[in-house]
Design an enzyme around this catalytic site. Structure first.
Site, PDB file in Angstrom:
ATOM      1  N   ASP A 171       0.802  -1.228   0.000  1.00 24.81           N
ATOM      2  CA  ASP A 171       0.000   0.000   0.000  1.00 24.81           C
ATOM      3  C   ASP A 171       0.837   1.283   0.000  1.00 24.81           C
ATOM      4  O   ASP A 171       0.667   2.150   0.875  1.00 24.81           O
ATOM      5  CB  ASP A 171      -0.932   0.025   1.234  1.00 24.81           C
ATOM      6  CG  ASP A 171      -1.667  -1.298   1.454  1.00 24.81           C
ATOM      7  OD1 ASP A 171      -2.097  -1.902   0.455  1.00 24.81           O
ATOM      8  OD2 ASP A 171      -1.804  -1.707   2.628  1.00 24.81           O
ATOM      9  N   GLU A 175     -11.287  -0.489  -3.300  1.00 22.95           N
ATOM     10  CA  GLU A 175     -10.620   0.214  -2.190  1.00 22.95           C
ATOM     11  C   GLU A 175      -9.418   0.956  -2.755  1.00 22.95           C
ATOM     12  O   GLU A 175      -9.268   1.104  -3.958  1.00 22.95           O
ATOM     13  CB  GLU A 175     -10.185  -0.792  -1.106  1.00 22.95           C
ATOM     14  CG  GLU A 175      -9.256  -1.886  -1.621  1.00 22.95           C
ATOM     15  CD  GLU A 175      -8.996  -3.001  -0.614  1.00 22.95           C
ATOM     16  OE1 GLU A 175      -9.694  -3.082   0.415  1.00 22.95           O
ATOM     17  OE2 GLU A 175      -8.098  -3.820  -0.880  1.00 22.95           O
TER      18      GLU A 175
END
Ligand code: FUB
Length: 312
Positions: free
Chosen positions: A32, A202
């Site tokens: 991420d 997401e």
């Protein structure tokens, strides 16, 4: 003479380019990556930290920051925050998922999703925590969390050229955004659902290119893992016009990207699992990103040079 000098410069350039590799962090598992260029001229990456042995994302309980000034040599600034530092966080720790960082008026604001509820309450009690520091990669102190939000993950804070900051977050099929007040810790007005995104999952990221706003995100693709898609708008809060997939699956079940310009080149940050061979021990990667003349993004070519199996 000149020709010899030019040749040496070209050869040196090739040697530097050849040294670049993915994943670019091999000392720990990371995922991420949120990349930002701050005023000291360095590029900083704020990732999540996957913890071995692999058990999914529940064990993630600390954040490291990495930086570079040449996209080849990376400095690990060490741990900046862990679950124990969060007094409103769940007693068992863990679950410190995809973060982001923003800078405003001399302060760095680190945004991190972390649940407050214990046991099986974790997934209904996500909060977006905020920690602040006067430095980009040290001495962060938890200030609390942003009030009035849903139990969702993956904060992204985009600061526009006029200084106005926007918070994006989401999960499932929902992506919401709203203005942040000057204190960067409260929502100004209402959060609103982002319109026009196709197959949103997401990992929201917003950047600006040639005066247009780009909202990128991961989709729900299961065949080889999530893809990264994007949409554009002339407003930071949409409505968005869907433009397509800019990164195919990496082989990891999830993907989570950021897009940033550094020293005249655009880059796509993302993660894969080729270092570990395990879906939940991910590693952050970077490759060049190119725009077409019409502002659309070309599909990113993933450089995959490594693959050392995870050893327990
Ligand atoms: O790393 C934990 C979660 O997995 C992130 O918050 C999501 O974006 C996905 O990458």
């Amino acid at each position: 003479g000149w020709t010899k000098l030019k040749l040496m410069v070209i050869l040196l350039g090739c040697a530097v380019a050849a040294k670049a590799q993915n994943p670019f962090v091999e000392s720990i598992y990371t995922a991420d990556p949120s990349a930002h260029v701050w005023s000291d001229g360095r590029l900083y990456v704020y990732p999540s930290h996957d913890i071995a042995p692999p058990q999914g994302c529940d064990l993630m309980d600390q954040y490291h920051v990495f930086s570079t000034d040449d996209m080849v040599n990376w400095t690990d600034h060490g741990e900046i925050l862990r679950a124990d530092d969060v007094d409103w966080g769940r007693a068992e720790g863990g679950f410190m998922w995809a973060p982001d960082c923003a800078f405003k008026d001399g302060t760095y604001y680190f945004y991190f999703p972390h649940p407050s509820g214990s046991g099986d309450q974790w997934n209904s009690t996500w909060k977006i925590g905020v920690a602040t520091s006067s430095e980009p990669a040290a001495n962060f102190e938890v200030q609390g969390y942003i009030e009035g939000l849903k139990s969702m993950i993956d904060p992204c804070v985009f600061v526009d050229d006029d200084g106005q900051a926007y918070l994006y977050y989401g999960g499932g099929n929902l992506c919401e955004a709203g203005k942040l007040k000057d204190n960067m810790m409260e929502i100004d007005g209402q959060m609103q659902q982002m319109q026009g995104l196709v197959d949103f999952h997401e990992a929201t990221w917003v950047h600006k290119y040639n005066g247009m706003y780009y909202l990128s995100y991961s989709d729900n693709n299961n065949d080889g893992g999530n893809q990264l898609r994007y949409a554009v708008s002339d407003s930071p809060l949409g409505p968005w016009t869907y433009r397509g997939v800019y990164m195919k699956p990496t082989g990891s079940p999830t993907n989570h990207g950021s897009i940033v310009e550094y020293k005249g080149q655009w880059y796509a940050f993302y993660h894969n699992s080729i270092l570990s061979g395990h879906p939940w021990l991910r590693s952050i990667c970077v490759d060049s990103l190119f725009y077409n003349q019409d502002g659309t993004i070309q599909e990113v070519t993933q450089t995959r040079e490594h693959g050392t199996p995870y050893l327990e």
